[in-house]
Design a protein around this motif. Structure first.
Motif, PDB file in Angstrom:
ATOM      1  N   CYS A  46       0.840  -1.188   0.000  1.00 43.91           N
ATOM      2  CA  CYS A  46       0.000   0.000   0.000  1.00 43.91           C
ATOM      3  C   CYS A  46       0.882   1.247   0.000  1.00 43.91           C
ATOM      4  O   CYS A  46       1.892   1.321   0.697  1.00 43.91           O
TER       5      CYS A  46
ATOM      6  N   HIS B 100       0.259   4.033   1.245  1.00 44.13           N
ATOM      7  CA  HIS B 100       0.145   4.752   2.505  1.00 44.13           C
ATOM      8  C   HIS B 100       1.244   4.338   3.477  1.00 44.13           C
ATOM      9  O   HIS B 100       2.222   5.039   3.641  1.00 44.13           O
ATOM     10  N   ARG B 101       1.124   3.139   4.060  1.00 45.57           N
ATOM     11  CA  ARG B 101       2.121   2.748   5.049  1.00 45.57           C
ATOM     12  C   ARG B 101       2.683   1.346   4.819  1.00 45.57           C
ATOM     13  O   ARG B 101       3.132   0.674   5.745  1.00 45.57           O
ATOM     14  N   GLY B 102       2.645   0.926   3.550  1.00 48.99           N
ATOM     15  CA  GLY B 102       3.374  -0.271   3.178  1.00 48.99           C
ATOM     16  C   GLY B 102       2.721  -1.603   3.472  1.00 48.99           C
ATOM     17  O   GLY B 102       3.355  -2.653   3.306  1.00 48.99           O
ATOM     18  N   MET B 103       1.472  -1.563   3.919  1.00 50.53           N
ATOM     19  CA  MET B 103       0.799  -2.819   4.226  1.00 50.53           C
ATOM     20  C   MET B 103       0.697  -3.681   2.960  1.00 50.53           C
ATOM     21  O   MET B 103       0.402  -3.178   1.885  1.00 50.53           O
TER      22      MET B 103
ATOM     23  N   CYS C  69      -7.092  -1.663   0.851  1.00 48.17           N
ATOM     24  CA  CYS C  69      -6.094  -2.037   1.849  1.00 48.17           C
ATOM     25  C   CYS C  69      -6.778  -2.306   3.183  1.00 48.17           C
ATOM     26  O   CYS C  69      -7.639  -1.545   3.623  1.00 48.17           O
TER      27      CYS C  69
ATOM     28  N   TYR D 206      -5.848  -1.931   6.110  1.00 50.78           N
ATOM     29  CA  TYR D 206      -5.531  -1.119   7.277  1.00 50.78           C
ATOM     30  C   TYR D 206      -6.399   0.136   7.387  1.00 50.78           C
ATOM     31  O   TYR D 206      -7.078   0.329   8.377  1.00 50.78           O
ATOM     32  N   HIS D 207      -6.355   0.994   6.352  1.00 50.29           N
ATOM     33  CA  HIS D 207      -7.139   2.229   6.422  1.00 50.29           C
ATOM     34  C   HIS D 207      -8.062   2.417   5.233  1.00 50.29           C
ATOM     35  O   HIS D 207      -8.571   3.505   5.008  1.00 50.29           O
ATOM     36  N   GLY D 208      -8.177   1.381   4.437  1.00 46.11           N
ATOM     37  CA  GLY D 208      -9.175   1.454   3.388  1.00 46.11           C
ATOM     38  C   GLY D 208      -8.806   2.248   2.146  1.00 46.11           C
ATOM     39  O   GLY D 208      -9.687   2.649   1.392  1.00 46.11           O
ATOM     40  N   TRP D 209      -7.512   2.486   1.901  1.00 43.68           N
ATOM     41  CA  TRP D 209      -7.163   3.087   0.617  1.00 43.68           C
ATOM     42  C   TRP D 209      -7.531   2.073  -0.448  1.00 43.68           C
ATOM     43  O   TRP D 209      -7.212   0.875  -0.327  1.00 43.68           O
TER      44      TRP D 209
END
Ligand code: FES
Ligand code: FES
Ligand code: FES
Ligand SMILES: [Fe+2]
Ligand SMILES: [Fe+2]
Ligand SMILES: [Fe+2]
Lengths: 387, 387, 387
Positions: C75, C77-80, C97, C99-102
């Motif tokens: 991702c 955002h933060r690599g998930m 994603c 984690y935060h739904g991107w």
């Protein structure tokens, strides 16, 4: 990747050595070169070659017509371990690499045929792998790790060990921890007085609590001391008397124990574990964090007495001394290793009076060791040409 | 080897920090020094000492006459873990190293005897290991990791937590991932709105999809925000309405949730998991890629109500909130860790609006953290002399 | 930590390359960029996305409405890893994603929604993950690892393989060892003559012992040779005749075997394992010490004959050729890898006459490879801003 890490570690080692009183000892994480080392018990090497790592090098031991040979376990061509090779010419002392059939004379390491390049292959007589001098004595295979012609085995071993009437009880194990920690543990007079109090061997034997005179002496290449004036118990202010409550233990009889360490790293304890028996132990570096540990119980005798000693060794002393008593040492060396390997222990340690033997040993190594074994790393040889 | 790698990693860290708005935070892979941290539940420490790694340091916790002590788990002599030692003088608060019998006063770390060197050993009173201030409060052992005199525990903990009527339900686990990722996850308002939708706890609870106002505020050392004006659902062009199909969920009642993070790394969520309960969680660095995770469910009550809350915690909230709900967080932190540890995530990450709290936290740490815990490496102390 | 190690390893690589005749080949531990590679069998990719590492990059393959897509498994955002994500908008070709739904458009990698930031999120249309061109042909998913617009798949594959009447028997395995060692093993004419003598496939087949004419030719991007003038047996002075005692083996019939290697690393052997069958194998780098190995047995036929060939492949050739015969290769590559990866083998190897094909291949790669895949490491991009 690994070679560059080793390289940086090397610089680090140099930097640290600058302030050390024994820089060559500090660098000897893989031991000292140009010495004879025990490799394994003779009876282990039969038809099947055996691969071993010694001082970080990869060796392959091969028996041919009763004799033992040791070669580099790495084909000169593309590095394949020769331990997965075969003998394609039964009756000859050769080994053939499993990959492309380069065939080596096990005696001198010379490539005598490249089966996939025909008899006129330019490789023949030119390619070469390292060979290691070996000797078989006292039921053990000894190997010389070094450069140039080896000294006689007698030069590296105490004369008494090679005598025909020396009867050996032998145990070989692979242990965790750098070999230097194991060697220092062997010489160390004070751990015995505390750690080994609670062993089966000392269950009924009164043990000194401290040895007030541990001045080391260097005699005939041996760094060691003789136990004198032991302190049996003492009153520690605010704590009480120690040791205490050992009323069932009897004082030790007989001559004092002599403990001596010698290059490239082996110990003699006389007597141990009982009067009339001499203990030897070798710490053979495997890699930076492991060593092969050889224990010998030796008695000089023959005939029926020799048999009697062998039985006593196998049914009694082996378990009591080599397994249980020295097993306590193994545990210490294993637990101490991370401090030295990862936490800069060689600089952070704080030594005390009974450690004078240990520092004498370190200085002795620094001054007298024939050569330091280098960490394998990036080669500086020019890139190989095609033969 | 390892120290040199750490050294290079350190240079790398410096280089990278030059362009960072929060260099001290970037360097704090092992956390911040000079703070009180929770170590374990009090009831765990009984007769047997317990060894723990905290902020990369090795600690040993010992209980003596009901009181708790913490010392460095490393003998000053040759680095042996004291956790394999014994108490040789029952009744005294001492521990004796298993190797050579150096004996330490657990209270101040001073070596009070070297059993193998006699009562006149020069080591006595000079050799020393580190001790750590500890406190036992609210069923937990707290330890101060730092230098110099510690502040009062009250200074590092919120007053309400230490109140006599604070009833705690506690869970302690070791989790994968750097502590900073865990801390940021705790504060992070947006993951809750997506990740935690599908938890047992939120099965019947309508959850906001986004929080349009997440401006962080720093109040009393806490970096946090209060949830306002949530966006319950929205129409995403080309995709459709989201969330959708959650007709069975009921809107959340009661006051808005306040989520706040504080140095050296702990969180308060009020209320959570239900009205009247406050949630605390601590992220205690273990090494660069693991942290110890403390979860508290707290209610201020007493007597029968306290018992009632304890039962509710153990039979209901613990499984629903601490295990299942926060288990989703644990999984995220574990999966995110390789990106930050191996793929330069601290520079490559791309933050978005809801992350303003997170950057406020990072800046706050950079500016206010008492001290950064350094990566252990080559010591610069001069080489030790013999005592 | 790891990025700095990679950095040092990189310098080391440069230093070593200075004296190399094929520096770009030396640097290609992770393979060559800007080529099409096989990823997996088409039938494997169904509803569940599949994550694979290729040339050190993390890819995620997703099937949508029958078509195959490949995106970066990370991702923005933060690599998930997106492989733990979900599709929140059934019917659309998006992945969200965990984690935060991107939410990303799988087709072009663009972030089309950030579910926790509302429809007006500035991230939308700006954040982006890498996508990889894919094609499905001959029952396989092919992926382009490179930058810019990919060439037609036809440009990277031999025309005969894509022909409608090409019938493929396929086997895919993950193998230990750097891909270059596997590729060189494929081209290597001499190991076949020794290593493969003892395989089930060659049990009744007389095999040349050496090929005296192995001059490599470069034809149509293929580096290879045709076996001529084989040496069936020879008398090695001092050793004897070899091979010998193979009286039950029959000479091989039919046309000579043509073995050819092509960028970015795949082999064609014609014929193999039997007349009328052509063998292809791909060595797809996974990381520096593993590769994914694709084996194809190909026959150009159709209808009943095609079915017949498929049966012959599955009941006969697969086990004899792909599993047992090439299993010998797998073992060699695995055992050779430590020499090259840890012991500076690229410099220490000593090549011989039959290796001229190998050096021709290395030079060819150095001169013609489109681009070298870099080791992932510290990013030089400026630190990300908040969107
Ligand atoms: S690697 Fe030994 S013969 Fe080729
Ligand atoms: S290491 Fe602790 S007393 Fe020697
Ligand atoms: S890491 Fe993927 S949305 Fe945050
Ligand atoms: Fe001992
Ligand atoms: Fe969460
Ligand atoms: Fe092969």
């Amino acid at each position: 990747m690994e070679s560059s890490v080793a390289h940086t570690a090397d610089q680090e080692r140099q930097r640290r050595s600058r302030t050390s009183p024994w820089p060559r000892y500090d660098e000897a994480a893989l031991g000292f070169r140009d010495y004879w080392y025990p490799a394994m018990a003779s009876y282990k090497l039969r038809r099947r070659p055996i691969a071993l790592r010694i001082l970080g090098e990869k060796l392959l031991f091969i028996r041919h017509q009763g004799r033992c040979f040791a070669i580099e376990d790495r084909c000169a061509h593309r590095g394949m371990p020769l331990s997965i090779g075969r003998c394609e010419f039964p009756g000859t002392n050769t080994i053939t690499c499993r990959y492309h059939g380069w065939t080596y004379d096990v005696g001198n390491g010379v490539c005598v045929a490249a089966l996939t390049d025909g008899p006129d292959s330019p490789v023949v007589g030119k390619a070469k792998i390292k060979t290691y001098p070996t000797e078989e004595r006292k039921g053990l295979i000894w190997v010389f790790i070094g450069d140039g012609a080896p000294p006689a085995l007698e030069e590296d071993l105490p004369e008494e060990l090679l005598r025909p009437d020396a009867v050996l009880g032998v145990r070989v194990t692979l242990r965790a921890g750098n070999w230097r920690l194991a060697a220092e543990n062997g010489l160390d007079p004070s751990h015995a007085a505390y750690l080994h109090r609670n062993s089966w061997l000392t269950l009924f034997r009164k043990f000194p609590a401290a040895k007030t005179n541990v001045a080391p002496q260097i005699v005939d290449q041996w760094v060691g001391y003789t136990q004198t004036a032991p302190l049996m118990e003492a009153d520690y202010p605010g704590l009480g008397v120690w040791p205490n409550g050992e009323w069932w233990k009897r004082p030790r009889k007989g001559s004092p124990t002599k403990t001596q360490l010698r290059l490239p790293g082996y110990l003699r304890v006389n007597p141990f574990p009982a009067s009339g028996i001499v203990h030897f132990e070798w710490y053979v570096p495997v890699d930076e964090r492991h060593h092969r540990y050889f224990q010998f119980s030796v008695k000089w005798t023959s005939g029926f007495k020799a048999l009697q000693f062998r039985l006593a060794y196998w049914f009694w002393w082996r378990w009591l001394a080599h397994v249980q008593f020295n097993g306590q040492d193994a545990r210490m060396v294993k637990f101490m290793d991370p401090f030295y390997a990862e936490e800069d222990g060689w600089k952070r340690e704080k030594l005390y009076r009974p450690d004078v033997g240990l520092t004498a040993w370190r200085k002795h190594c620094h001054e007298h060791a024939r050569a330091v074994q280098k960490i394998a790393g990036a080669s500086d040889e020019p890139r190989a040409e095609i033969f």
